[in-house]
Scaffold this motif. Sequence first.
Motif, PDB file in Angstrom:
ATOM      1  N   ARG A   1      19.044   9.191  -6.104  1.00  0.00           N
ATOM      2  CA  ARG A   1      20.479   9.182  -5.851  1.00  0.00           C
ATOM      3  C   ARG A   1      20.958   7.768  -5.535  1.00  0.00           C
ATOM      4  N   ARG A   2      20.146   7.007  -4.808  1.00  0.00           N
ATOM      5  CA  ARG A   2      20.532   5.635  -4.462  1.00  0.00           C
ATOM      6  C   ARG A   2      20.302   4.668  -5.613  1.00  0.00           C
ATOM      7  N   GLY A   3      19.571   5.089  -6.630  1.00  0.00           N
ATOM      8  CA  GLY A   3      19.319   4.225  -7.781  1.00  0.00           C
ATOM      9  C   GLY A   3      18.433   3.047  -7.452  1.00  0.00           C
ATOM     10  N   GLU A   4      17.384   3.273  -6.692  1.00  0.00           N
ATOM     11  CA  GLU A   4      16.497   2.169  -6.304  1.00  0.00           C
ATOM     12  C   GLU A   4      15.675   1.703  -7.489  1.00  0.00           C
ATOM     13  N   ASP A   5      15.337   0.410  -7.454  1.00  0.00           N
ATOM     14  CA  ASP A   5      14.563  -0.147  -8.558  1.00  0.00           C
ATOM     15  C   ASP A   5      13.072   0.180  -8.445  1.00  0.00           C
ATOM     16  N   ARG A   6      12.596   0.461  -7.235  1.00  0.00           N
ATOM     17  CA  ARG A   6      11.180   0.814  -7.037  1.00  0.00           C
ATOM     18  C   ARG A   6      11.087   2.137  -6.271  1.00  0.00           C
ATOM     19  N   PRO A   7      11.380   3.251  -6.912  1.00  0.00           N
ATOM     20  CA  PRO A   7      11.352   4.516  -6.174  1.00  0.00           C
ATOM     21  C   PRO A   7       9.934   5.000  -5.880  1.00  0.00           C
ATOM     22  N   GLY A   8       8.926   4.419  -6.468  1.00  0.00           N
ATOM     23  CA  GLY A   8       7.547   4.855  -6.260  1.00  0.00           C
ATOM     24  C   GLY A   8       7.022   4.571  -4.867  1.00  0.00           C
ATOM     25  N   ARG A   9       7.668   3.709  -4.132  1.00  0.00           N
ATOM     26  CA  ARG A   9       7.185   3.409  -2.783  1.00  0.00           C
ATOM     27  C   ARG A   9       7.470   4.550  -1.825  1.00  0.00           C
ATOM     28  N   TRP A  10       8.459   5.402  -2.110  1.00  0.00           N
ATOM     29  CA  TRP A  10       8.755   6.547  -1.248  1.00  0.00           C
ATOM     30  C   TRP A  10       7.672   7.610  -1.334  1.00  0.00           C
ATOM     31  N   PRO A  11       7.280   8.077  -2.535  1.00  0.00           N
ATOM     32  CA  PRO A  11       6.166   9.037  -2.571  1.00  0.00           C
ATOM     33  C   PRO A  11       4.855   8.439  -2.071  1.00  0.00           C
ATOM     34  N   ALA A  12       4.680   7.143  -2.243  1.00  0.00           N
ATOM     35  CA  ALA A  12       3.458   6.511  -1.740  1.00  0.00           C
ATOM     36  C   ALA A  12       3.422   6.546  -0.216  1.00  0.00           C
ATOM     37  N   ALA A  13       4.571   6.417   0.408  1.00  0.00           N
ATOM     38  CA  ALA A  13       4.640   6.456   1.871  1.00  0.00           C
ATOM     39  C   ALA A  13       4.518   7.883   2.408  1.00  0.00           C
ATOM     40  N   ALA A  14       4.567   8.885   1.533  1.00  0.00           N
ATOM     41  CA  ALA A  14       4.420  10.277   1.973  1.00  0.00           C
ATOM     42  C   ALA A  14       3.025  10.546   2.526  1.00  0.00           C
ATOM     43  N   THR A  15       2.093   9.648   2.281  1.00  0.00           N
ATOM     44  CA  THR A  15       0.758   9.806   2.860  1.00  0.00           C
ATOM     45  C   THR A  15       0.779   9.647   4.376  1.00  0.00           C
ATOM     46  N   LEU A  16       1.880   9.152   4.925  1.00  0.00           N
ATOM     47  CA  LEU A  16       1.999   8.980   6.374  1.00  0.00           C
ATOM     48  C   LEU A  16       2.471  10.247   7.086  1.00  0.00           C
ATOM     49  N   VAL A  17       2.823  11.280   6.347  1.00  0.00           N
ATOM     50  CA  VAL A  17       3.336  12.507   6.976  1.00  0.00           C
ATOM     51  C   VAL A  17       2.313  13.132   7.923  1.00  0.00           C
ATOM     52  N   PRO A  18       1.029  13.231   7.589  1.00  0.00           N
ATOM     53  CA  PRO A  18       0.092  13.866   8.529  1.00  0.00           C
ATOM     54  C   PRO A  18      -0.332  12.990   9.701  1.00  0.00           C
ATOM     55  N   VAL A  19       0.117  11.753   9.771  1.00  0.00           N
ATOM     56  CA  VAL A  19      -0.334  10.853  10.831  1.00  0.00           C
ATOM     57  C   VAL A  19      -0.001  11.370  12.236  1.00  0.00           C
ATOM     58  N   PRO A  20       1.222  11.852  12.523  1.00  0.00           N
ATOM     59  CA  PRO A  20       1.468  12.365  13.881  1.00  0.00           C
ATOM     60  C   PRO A  20       0.557  13.545  14.242  1.00  0.00           C
ATOM     61  N   PHE A  21       0.285  14.435  13.282  1.00  0.00           N
ATOM     62  CA  PHE A  21      -0.612  15.557  13.557  1.00  0.00           C
ATOM     63  C   PHE A  21      -2.027  15.071  13.825  1.00  0.00           C
ATOM     64  N   LEU A  22      -2.494  14.120  13.043  1.00  0.00           N
ATOM     65  CA  LEU A  22      -3.851  13.603  13.234  1.00  0.00           C
ATOM     66  C   LEU A  22      -3.990  12.876  14.568  1.00  0.00           C
ATOM     67  N   VAL A  23      -2.944  12.166  14.968  1.00  0.00           N
ATOM     68  CA  VAL A  23      -2.973  11.499  16.275  1.00  0.00           C
ATOM     69  C   VAL A  23      -3.081  12.532  17.394  1.00  0.00           C
ATOM     70  N   LEU A  24      -2.256  13.584  17.316  1.00  0.00           N
ATOM     71  CA  LEU A  24      -2.322  14.622  18.352  1.00  0.00           C
ATOM     72  C   LEU A  24      -3.658  15.356  18.324  1.00  0.00           C
ATOM     73  N   LEU A  25      -4.218  15.566  17.151  1.00  0.00           N
ATOM     74  CA  LEU A  25      -5.502  16.231  17.036  1.00  0.00           C
ATOM     75  C   LEU A  25      -6.605  15.378  17.674  1.00  0.00           C
ATOM     76  N   CYS A  26      -6.555  14.085  17.418  1.00  0.00           N
ATOM     77  CA  CYS A  26      -7.553  13.189  18.043  1.00  0.00           C
ATOM     78  C   CYS A  26      -7.385  13.138  19.562  1.00  0.00           C
ATOM     79  N   LEU A  27      -6.152  13.135  20.031  1.00  0.00           N
ATOM     80  CA  LEU A  27      -5.925  13.129  21.468  1.00  0.00           C
ATOM     81  C   LEU A  27      -6.376  14.436  22.108  1.00  0.00           C
ATOM     82  N   ALA A  28      -6.247  15.533  21.394  1.00  0.00           N
ATOM     83  CA  ALA A  28      -6.668  16.831  21.938  1.00  0.00           C
ATOM     84  C   ALA A  28      -8.184  16.957  21.981  1.00  0.00           C
ATOM     85  N   LYS A  29      -8.884  16.268  21.093  1.00  0.00           N
ATOM     86  CA  LYS A  29     -10.341  16.342  21.044  1.00  0.00           C
ATOM     87  C   LYS A  29     -11.002  15.496  22.110  1.00  0.00           C
ATOM     88  N   THR A  30     -10.282  14.497  22.629  1.00  0.00           N
ATOM     89  CA  THR A  30     -10.902  13.621  23.634  1.00  0.00           C
ATOM     90  C   THR A  30     -10.686  14.117  25.027  1.00  0.00           C
TER      91      THR A  30
END
Length: 140
Positions: free
Chosen positions: A111-140
């Motif tokens: 919708r914004r007409g970005e020239d490099r839209p591929g960086r958004w799906p690439a950054a989607a790998t960061l979605v599980p990071v908050p869950f993994l942080v909480l999981l690691c904190l719960a295990k310690t």
Amino acid sequence: MTKAAGEPTRDEGSQGQEGEAEERGRRPGLLAPALANLALGVPAIIPLYLTYWLLTDYLPSPCDAFAPDPALSNCDYHTLDHAPVMMFLLALTGMLLLLALLAVDVLGPRRRGEDRPGRWPAAATLVPVPFLVLLCLAKT
């Protein structure tokens, strides 16, 4: 028509606009996609935890549906009772998460007409990071 002393002339005003356009036209980095996907990761904790529960509690349960005596199967019936509700919640929240990811990472850059839209799906790998942080904190 005379110009006031503090008003910019037409040439000065157009130069200021060109400078702003050049500044806005610079190549954007990964900060906005990373922050947006990390923000999506906070509500994603719910479907990720439900998936974690199904993989760690429900699937390895030693329940035998055809056991002659339920006491012999060493089955945790508490886990069995919660499984349909957890699966329904996983389907519901997982669908909401996928719709949010589609809106933020695919439809937003188009919708914004970005020239490099591929960086958004690439950054989607960061979605599980908050869950993994909480999981690691719960295990310690």
